[in-house]
Design a protein around this motif. Structure first.
Motif, mmCIF file in Angstrom:
data_model
loop_
_atom_site.group_PDB
_atom_site.id
_atom_site.type_symbol
_atom_site.label_atom_id
_atom_site.label_comp_id
_atom_site.label_asym_id
_atom_site.label_seq_id
_atom_site.Cartn_x
_atom_site.Cartn_y
_atom_site.Cartn_z
ATOM 1 N N ILE A 119 -0.700 14.089 -3.346
ATOM 2 C CA ILE A 119 -0.343 15.588 -3.170
ATOM 3 C C ILE A 119 -0.270 15.646 -1.498
ATOM 4 O O ILE A 119 -0.929 15.552 -0.946
ATOM 5 C CB ILE A 119 -1.354 16.726 -3.606
ATOM 6 N N GLY A 138 -1.183 22.751 -2.592
ATOM 7 C CA GLY A 138 -1.696 21.419 -2.830
ATOM 8 C C GLY A 138 -3.263 21.427 -3.332
ATOM 9 O O GLY A 138 -3.484 20.460 -4.193
ATOM 10 N N ILE A 185 -5.140 13.933 -1.478
ATOM 11 C CA ILE A 185 -4.249 14.980 -0.622
ATOM 12 C C ILE A 185 -3.980 14.571 0.692
ATOM 13 O O ILE A 185 -4.994 14.342 1.302
ATOM 14 C CB ILE A 185 -5.356 16.347 -0.686
ATOM 15 N N ALA A 210 3.741 19.846 -2.065
ATOM 16 C CA ALA A 210 3.088 21.152 -1.721
ATOM 17 C C ALA A 210 3.531 21.379 -0.329
ATOM 18 O O ALA A 210 2.540 21.817 0.522
ATOM 19 C CB ALA A 210 1.695 21.175 -2.249
#
Length: 492
Positions: A68, A75, A101, A291
């Motif tokens: 992500i 996110g 992430i 994102a």
């Protein structure tokens, strides 16, 4: 002499500018600025962002299942929903999903950490326009999505006991109508929405006299539901909750100060693998989520320009009122066709003058479209923000007072005003390049109205990913507007 907000309404001009291609061929966004302006949410106290540098010195994994890109509300929201779905639904996941992430700067330092602090779902404004452009059912879903998103976030906050931690205030929202045209359009939207049986029980119309008596502003308006909070602290709580509940079905890692600089594609045995390249190494993964909102065209350059996502700078400041909460009250506000939005922060004691977070004012200068640099503020916008409240609420704000903090953030605008949500491959009219983007997803382009939409859009992306992994059909939520979906938002 303060600027009269009545002459600031330039919504139509802003729309025309957004729809007009720039004189030069639009270039993709750059990476976020390494030295952004100091935001109240991020920089007003040393402990405001405990995850600021999380994972920035930890070894980067060489492999993951889901990468992500972006650690804002979208996110982190995707990660939160993935873990909730994995823990609460039947599925055929054979091993824990490795979720990573990546964030270019500090945790939640993009638009989510630099916004106005509102969680206010639209109730009926723009209904007539949406009904004319799309259809009645699609117009209704615009408001159902926002209601779903805001209600879900408030539910999560209250169930987990986070309300005081994130300064949640349920004060309602007042929309001021500065011009006759603005008031006429609002009533038209309301009447058309009521005819379409949209739920409007929460709306209370306020006359000029009622607003002036209760709040001190000589303009009519209407009141509806609304919350305010500390957005960075909410996203911090969501990440911590997701990590704590990863359980047996997932692992979750965060790497801040790790900008993704490229995503490359390989196909082996009819299976796509992606390499996310960063300044600290590369990660091989089977699924990528963008994102990245305003910065999306940095990695997806075909989204540069008015057909995609246009980086647009917004400006916010924190200024002190001259009177107490007894006169300011606690609702949040908007006005001037949405170009101005503000709310009073909670006070520690009755004698404290509330700190007001106010954003907007872009229409006072050149609309800052195609601007992706949040390292500076615009002086004309700053002047408009300083003059706005003293003019609207005479005697309650000192026109000579300087703000305690002032900052900018980069929002992602789209010509339609709505985000792109879904598989990246679906964006292509002819699909020779589509195969390069299988199992890549995007939720971005909220056009300055992300908080009541992004977490719901993140939920959709998480559902799509789980359906794909489980080899099941994705079922569209009843509240999701069709026009958000990438399959209905083709890019040439």
């Amino acid at each position: 002499m303060p600027v009269n907000p009545k002459i600031l309404g330039k919504l139509e001009h802003s729309r025309r500018v957004l729809e007009t291609p720039p004189s030069e061929h639009p270039t993709p966004a750059k990476l976020p600025s390494p030295n952004p302006t100091r935001s109240f949410w991020i920089d007003s106290s040393p402990d405001a962002n405990p995850l600021a540098g999380q994972g920035s010195k930890d070894p980067l994994p060489s492999e993951a299942d889901i990468c992500i890109i972006g650690a804002g509300i979208t996110g982190v929201g995707v990660a939160y929903h993935l873990i909730e779905l994995l823990n609460n639904a039947s599925h055929s996941i054979k091993r824990p999903l490795r979720i990573v992430i990546l964030e270019a700067r500090d945790f939640c330092s993009g638009a989510t950490g630099r916004n106005g602090g509102h969680l206010t779902p639209a109730v009926f404004l723009k209904f007539f326009q949406r009904q004319a452009l799309f259809n009645t059912a699609e117009a209704i879903k615009s408001y159902e999505l926002e209601q779903h998103t805001a209600s879900l976030l408030v539910k999560i906050i209250k169930e987990n006991g986070w309300a005081s931690d994130i300064d949640l205030v349920e004060g309602g929202h007042v929309n001021l109508l500065f011009t006759e045209k603005e008031a006429k359009n609002a009533h038209k939207d309301f009447d058309m929405a009521r005819q379409a049986q949209l739920s409007l029980d929460s709306v209370e119309w306020l006359s000029k006299e009622e607003v002036e008596e209760e709040y001190g502003a000589p303009y009519p308006g209407f009141r509806g539901p609304g919350h305010n909070f500390w957005p960075l602290k909410l996203v911090t709580k969501l990440y911590q909750h997701a990590q704590a509940h990863a359980g047996q079905y997932a692992t979750l890692a965060l790497h801040t100060r790790t900008p993704a600089t490229a995503v490359t594609h390989e196909t082996t045995d009819n299976s796509s693998t992606y390499t996310v390249v960063t300044n600290r190494g590369s990660i091989s993964c089977s699924c990528v989520v963008y994102a990245t909102n305003a910065y999306s065209s940095y990695l997806l350059p075909f989204l540069a320009g008015p057909a995609g996502i246009v980086p647009t700078r917004g400006q916010v400041m924190a200024t002190r009122a001259s009177v107490g909460t007894d006169q300011i009250k606690i609702p949040s506000w908007s006005g001037n066709e949405g170009f101005a939005y503000w709310f009073p922060r909670p006070v520690a004691h009755d004698t404290e003058k509330p700190l007001i977070i106010i954003g907007g004012g872009r229409e006072a200068g050149v609309p800052e479209l195609y601007v992706d640099d949040d390292s500076e503020t615009h002086p004309l916008v700053g002047q408009a923000l300083r003059e706005f409240l003293p003019f609207v609420f005479e005697g309650k704000y000192d026109p000579d007072s300087e703000p305690e903090m002032e900052w900018t953030g980069i929002t992602g605008y789209t010509k339609m005003g709505d985000p792109f949500v879904g598989p990246v491959a679906d964006l292509f009219v002819a699909n020779p390049d589509g195969d390069l983007y299988k199992k890549q997803y995007i939720a971005a382009g909220y056009t300055g109205h992300g908080m009541p939409r992004a977490f719901g859009c993140a939920e959709v992306i998480a559902q799509m990913i789980i359906a794909d992994i489980s080899d099941e059909d994705w079922k569209e939520p009843d509240w999701l507007p069709q026009r958000y979906l990438t399959r209905n938002r083709r890019v040439e």
